[in-house]
Design an enzyme around this catalytic site. Structure first.
Site, PDB file in Angstrom:
ATOM      1  N   LYS A  53       0.841  -1.205   0.000  1.00 40.53           N
ATOM      2  CA  LYS A  53       0.000   0.000   0.000  1.00 40.53           C
ATOM      3  C   LYS A  53       0.871   1.247   0.000  1.00 40.53           C
ATOM      4  CE  LYS A  53      -3.800  -2.219   2.382  1.00 40.53           C
ATOM      5  NZ  LYS A  53      -4.246  -2.701   3.686  1.00 40.53           N
ATOM      6  N   GLN A  97      -4.987  -1.464   9.597  1.00 35.75           N
ATOM      7  CA  GLN A  97      -4.904  -2.819   9.040  1.00 35.75           C
ATOM      8  C   GLN A  97      -5.543  -3.824  10.004  1.00 35.75           C
ATOM      9  OE1 GLN A  97      -3.728  -3.542   5.961  1.00 35.75           O
ATOM     10  NE2 GLN A  97      -4.137  -5.712   6.235  1.00 35.75           N
ATOM     11  N   ASP A 120     -11.458   2.800   3.974  1.00 32.85           N
ATOM     12  CA  ASP A 120     -11.856   1.385   3.882  1.00 32.85           C
ATOM     13  C   ASP A 120     -13.378   1.249   3.732  1.00 32.85           C
ATOM     14  OD1 ASP A 120      -9.942  -0.659   3.901  1.00 32.85           O
ATOM     15  OD2 ASP A 120      -9.519  -0.412   6.033  1.00 32.85           O
TER      16      ASP A 120
HETATM   17  N1  GUN Z   1      -7.139  -6.810   6.185  1.00 29.16           N
HETATM   18  C1  GUN Z   1      -7.469  -7.587   5.116  1.00 29.16           C
HETATM   19  N2  GUN Z   1      -8.145  -6.864   4.206  1.00 29.16           N
HETATM   20  C2  GUN Z   1      -8.247  -5.620   4.707  1.00 29.16           C
HETATM   21  C3  GUN Z   1      -8.825  -4.415   4.210  1.00 29.16           C
HETATM   22  O1  GUN Z   1      -9.410  -4.347   3.125  1.00 29.16           O
HETATM   23  N3  GUN Z   1      -8.690  -3.341   5.012  1.00 29.16           N
HETATM   24  C4  GUN Z   1      -8.076  -3.395   6.214  1.00 29.16           C
HETATM   25  N4  GUN Z   1      -8.022  -2.293   6.926  1.00 29.16           N
HETATM   26  N5  GUN Z   1      -7.525  -4.476   6.695  1.00 29.16           N
HETATM   27  C5  GUN Z   1      -7.609  -5.589   5.944  1.00 29.16           C
END
Ligand code: GUN
Length: 292
Positions: A53, A97, A120
């Site tokens: 990311k 996350q 998100d």
């Molecule tokens: N962990 C696995 N997929 C995601 C996601 O799309 N967003 C976040 N914040 N954590 C994750």
């Protein structure tokens, strides 16, 4: 044989478009979109995602702020960091996350993120907005999936769609997006009776259960479009590992009209959509229209 929907190429195009718009935003408005990513602990898969990311955020011309916290960080300290990021004018998107360590309540943390920085789309207000069809921030994986579906099929209205899986991150928001496109939507899950027959009725199958190769080719209606959200690492006979989806690709590609591969399908779209959401919110928070 099915058309392969190339998520890698689609996401590369999307990221290039985002980078172009970020450059305009910087030049014309002196605003640089900023994404803060918070990682608590050292889960190896999460570390890979966070690194990825950060790299793609910078490549799009945005600012990336990474906050790596010790696994023993208290909920109060995490909430204090989010409060600081909520009030930081250089931060337009905040992503915590998941999963978080067991001693931290995920829901409290997610709902402490400012609604307009919740890139998100997991905050209750954004979930609620999506469910009533109001404007809000849409979760990245379902957003990427619907973009690929619309690109491939055009108008989705009247199509029968089945979403296999009812998670809050993918299944439920995906169903809401398909409904907003006027599909006739079925949500299937572990208690669904005769899942193969339910799938066979569908023009669009979205598989998001996290079970390797569960959806078989003979569950697919000939010509249907298949979106495989699963990413499962499985062991091969020689002891090495490979990634497979929730759909048995080999049998499904013989029946489907189009299908996303794993890897290289939905996966790369998720981060591209995260950047998309961050750009949108950077504009919104600054009262600027998103550049054309
Ligand atoms: N962990 C696995 N997929 C995601 C996601 O799309 N967003 C976040 N914040 N954590 C994750």
């Amino acid at each position: 044989m099915a058309t392969i929907i190339d998520g890698k190429a689609f996401s590369a195009n999307l990221r290039a478009e985002i980078a172009r718009k970020v450059a305009i935003l910087k030049q014309n408005h002196s605003v640089t979109p900023g994404l803060a990513v918070v990682l608590v602990g050292e889960d190896p898969a999460s570390q890979v995602y966070v690194r990825s990311k950060g790299k793609q955020t910078v490549e799009a011309g945005m600012n990336s702020y990474e906050h790596k916290l010790d696994v023993g960080t208290s909920q109060a300290d995490l909430l204090a960091l989010i409060d600081q990021l909520n009030n930081d004018p250089d931060v337009h998107g905040i992503l915590v996350q998941l999963p978080l360590p067991k001693h931290i309540d995920e829901e409290s943390v997610i709902n402490s993120i400012s609604v307009d920085k919740d890139v998100d789309g997991f905050h209750l207000s954004n979930v609620g907005r999506l469910s009533i069809g109001a404007e809000g921030i849409v979760p990245c994986t379902p957003l990427g999936s619907i973009m690929m579906l619309k690109d491939h099929l055009g108008d989705l209205s009247g199509k029968r769609a089945i979403v296999v899986g009812r998670s809050n991150i993918v299944g439920k928001p995906m169903a809401a997006l398909l409904l907003a496109e006027s599909c006739t939507v079925t949500i299937a899950h572990s208690r669904t009776q005769d899942l193969p027959s339910e799938c066979r009725r569908a023009d669009i199958v979205v598989a998001a259960v996290g079970r390797p190769e569960m959806v078989k080719g003979d569950w697919i209606k000939p010509g249907a479009t298949v979106i495989d959200v699963g990413i499962n690492r499985v062991e091969k006979e020689d002891g090495s590992t490979k990634l497979v989806g929730d759909v048995e690709f080999e049998s499904a590609e013989k029946v489907a009209g189009a299908i996303t591969p794993v890897p290289g399908g939905v996966g790369p779209m998720t981060i591209a959509c995260l950047l998309h959401n961050t750009l949108q919110q950077a504009c919104r928070l600054n009262g600027i229209d998103v550049p054309e």
